[in-house]
Motif scaffolding. Structure first.
Motif, PDB file in Angstrom:
ATOM      1  N   TYR A   5       0.840  -1.202   0.000  1.00 16.16           N
ATOM      2  CA  TYR A   5       0.000   0.000   0.000  1.00 16.16           C
ATOM      3  C   TYR A   5       0.873   1.249   0.000  1.00 16.16           C
ATOM      4  N   SER A   9       0.881   4.117  -2.968  1.00 20.77           N
ATOM      5  CA  SER A   9       0.242   5.383  -2.600  1.00 20.77           C
ATOM      6  C   SER A   9       1.226   6.463  -2.189  1.00 20.77           C
ATOM      7  N   LYS A 390      -3.535  -3.637  -4.214  1.00 25.22           N
ATOM      8  CA  LYS A 390      -4.937  -3.652  -4.636  1.00 25.22           C
ATOM      9  C   LYS A 390      -5.781  -2.740  -3.752  1.00 25.22           C
ATOM     10  N   LEU A 391      -5.549  -2.786  -2.451  1.00 30.00           N
ATOM     11  CA  LEU A 391      -6.301  -1.934  -1.534  1.00 30.00           C
ATOM     12  C   LEU A 391      -6.068  -0.462  -1.848  1.00 30.00           C
ATOM     13  N   ALA A 392      -4.812  -0.105  -2.170  1.00 31.56           N
ATOM     14  CA  ALA A 392      -4.493   1.283  -2.494  1.00 31.56           C
ATOM     15  C   ALA A 392      -5.011   1.680  -3.871  1.00 31.56           C
ATOM     16  N   ALA A 393      -5.009   0.739  -4.811  1.00 31.64           N
ATOM     17  CA  ALA A 393      -5.384   1.048  -6.196  1.00 31.64           C
ATOM     18  C   ALA A 393      -6.891   1.173  -6.386  1.00 31.64           C
ATOM     19  N   GLY A 394      -7.668   0.411  -5.621  1.00 32.24           N
ATOM     20  CA  GLY A 394      -9.122   0.481  -5.746  1.00 32.24           C
ATOM     21  C   GLY A 394      -9.691  -0.548  -6.718  1.00 32.24           C
ATOM     22  N   ASP A 395     -10.991  -0.584  -6.792  1.00 36.30           N
ATOM     23  CA  ASP A 395     -11.694  -1.615  -7.565  1.00 36.30           C
ATOM     24  C   ASP A 395     -11.409  -1.560  -9.055  1.00 36.30           C
ATOM     25  N   LYS A 396     -11.113  -0.382  -9.591  1.00 33.37           N
ATOM     26  CA  LYS A 396     -11.017  -0.237 -11.040  1.00 33.37           C
ATOM     27  C   LYS A 396      -9.675  -0.693 -11.617  1.00 33.37           C
ATOM     28  N   ARG A 397      -8.684  -0.896 -10.779  1.00 35.68           N
ATOM     29  CA  ARG A 397      -7.366  -1.299 -11.282  1.00 35.68           C
ATOM     30  C   ARG A 397      -7.155  -2.795 -11.105  1.00 35.68           C
ATOM     31  N   LEU A 425     -10.502  -8.365  -1.993  1.00 35.52           N
ATOM     32  CA  LEU A 425      -9.338  -7.826  -2.706  1.00 35.52           C
ATOM     33  C   LEU A 425      -8.903  -8.836  -3.762  1.00 35.52           C
TER      34      LEU A 425
END
Length: 533
Positions: A5, A9, A390-397, A425
């Protein structure tokens, strides 16, 4: 997770563990965060220091005696930018502020705080701090005379080379490095760290990723080492005598390495994005240097780089072929098909060890923030890191981890894939199943290429995984069945399973594909082999 993360980020993350044993449980993760320059704050309790109820929080359990150690900080302090003990509640915010300030200042890394239970139970009056007073150090520029010296050396050089490893963590550095390469036509860029996408590999000036070994290192007449820990390995490859070397880095002395040396004529503790901007700006604004860079020789060099890069890419593509009979596949073919199916902005978490350079060649990463490699030597980083990314990137990535079979096991898949489904995730994991650890044998051969070990099989060296576990099945069990799991040992299987795995992740369900390199023999679900031992 906190490491991944933080890398994506740029924001520091906090990890809380239980006293000395929880700190030890972090294991190689602290090493990886330190080498990978990930800003993480670790907090651990200390066993209570009173026994008879003198303070609230005094010892109440048997384990409080067992977990009382002489100096808990020493377990991890040599990997940390800061370690300290909270000794009273009234300055707890200042202690946290200082730990974060050091963790986030370049070179970023972990900080470690401890506090006994009596202090954590202390009553204090509420108070506030001005958070702006506890920020990281600002950017550091090259001295003016250094800008002139390095810029002139670059422009006058016949074969300039820039070697980097971490500068891509700051995306502005990538922009300014591209500008520098396009200002000084003929400058080549080599990535020898692979921790970040530092320079687009689809650019004609890119030499790709190699770990400290490349023919251009020995032919360059000037080398700039920029945010890089291991620019070359002298026993394998080194600059020619007389090569001018300049080292620009947030940590040019490598203060956590007892042994480090490169024959640089000058070293500067700087922010590389700032230094790159200074260099290309000065060259462009200097009439003499700009005139030199516009001479036909530089255009000739620029054209030569395009041809050289095109040949390199062509060679890479030629390697991405199935076996001669068209049934099985190697890692080059596997990664080329993966790149075909995943979205173009996929973020990759790479822990492919000896296959990392091959993976990089086929992916040719070109977007900042889309390639993350461990940077350290603690195997098992990728599982949690991919989830943090994945948690930092969000659902769309779309996030994809590419791992060796050994690193998959080291990542503690039982925890990784439970957390993946528990917190929704979904990531794609590609397991490069080559039936064992190749890194130890490679290390052996570098020292004793003709020794007894060179004649031994992987089974003799106890580095074989034959018959290999059901990696995808392990992950699916951990996820409570809520995960796509598959194996592929032939080209036809790979084509089908790769599509299914990618679509599963796009649909919100994680996937693990166990890819049997060079055929299914000895691997789970494939042709069985004799168990050794």
């Amino acid at each position: 997770m906190a490491d991944g993360y933080a890398r994506l980020s740029g924001e520091p993350q906090c990890v809380i563990v239980h006293v000395d044993v929880g700190t030890q449980g972090l294991g190689a993760a602290v090493h990886n965060a330190s080498c990978g320059r990930a800003p993480v704050l670790i907090y651990a309790g200390l066993s209570p220091y009173t026994c008879d109820g003198e303070y609230r929080g005094s010892r109440t359990e048997y384990i409080h005696w067992i977990q009382d150690v002489p100096d808990q900080k020493q377990i991890v302090s040599q990997y940390c930018r800061y370690s300290g003990e909270i000794k009273g509640g009234r300055n707890v915010k200042q202690m946290v502020g200082r730990a974060l300030q050091l963790a986030t200042s370049a070179p970023a890394g972990p900080s470690y705080l401890v506090g006994p239970r009596e202090v954590m139970e202390e009553d204090i009056e509420p108070y506030e701090l001005e958070q702006a007073h506890w920020g990281p150090l600002g950017n550091v520029a090259l001295p003016e005379d250094a800008v002139h010296k390095i810029a002139e050396a670059l422009v006058r050089a016949k074969e300039p080379l820039l070697i980097t490893g971490y500068c891509g963590r700051n995306h502005k550095a990538v922009v300014h490095l591209i500008k520098l390469a396009e200002t000084v036509k003929g400058l080549r860029v080599l990535d020898t760290g692979g921790s970040d996408m530092c320079f687009p590999q689809d650019h004609r000036a890119s030499l790709g990723l190699r770990y400290g070994i490349h023919e251009r290192i020995s032919t360059a007449d000037i080398i700039i080492v920029a945010d890089c820990d291991v620019p070359w390995i002298p026993t394998q490859c080194k600059p020619a005598t007389g090569t001018r070397i300049f080292h620009i880095d947030s940590d040019p002395l490598k203060q956590q390495m007892p042994v480090f040396y490169i024959p640089a004529e000058a070293r500067y503790k700087v922010t590389t994005s700032t230094a790159f901007r200074q260099l290309h700006t000065y060259i462009s604004s200097s009439p003499a240097l700009a005139q030199t860079c516009s001479e036909p020789t530089y255009q000739t060099r620029w054209d030569a780089l395009e041809k050289e890069h095109a040949n390199r890419v062509s060679t890479i593509r030629c390697l991405a072929q199935p076996s001669q009979d068209g049934t099985t596949f190697n890692v080059s073919y596997l990664i080329s098909r993966l790149k075909h199916y995943v979205p173009s902005d996929t973020i990759f978490a790479i822990e492919a060890v000896t296959l990392t350079a091959v993976v990089a060649d086929q992916l040719l990463p070109s977007m900042p923030g889309t390639w993350f490699n461990c940077g350290g030597g603690g195997l098992g980083w990728s599982g949690g890191a991919a989830l943090g990314i994945k948690l930092a990137a969000g659902d769309k990535r779309f996030v994809c981890a590419i791992v060796g079979d050994g690193t998959f096991l080291f990542s503690v898949p039982g925890s990784v894939y439970w957390i993946s489904q528990r917190y929704n995730l979904p990531v794609l994991t590609i397991v490069l199943n080559n039936q064992g650890w190749n890194a130890p044998k490679r290390s052996l051969l570098l020292v004793h290429p003709e020794g007894e070990g060179s004649k031994a099989s992987n089974e003799d060296l106890n580095i074989s995984f034959a018959p290999s576990p059901d990696y995808a099945g392990l992950a699916k069990c951990a996820a409570g069945g809520n995960l796509w799991a598959g194996t592929a040992g032939t080209v036809d299987e790979l084509e089908q399973k790769m599509q299914e795995a990618v679509e599963s992740v796009k649909g919100g369900v994680g996937a693990v594909l166990d890819a049997h390199l060079d055929g299914p023999q000895g691997k789970y679900g494939g042709v069985k082999s004799v168990t050794v031992g």
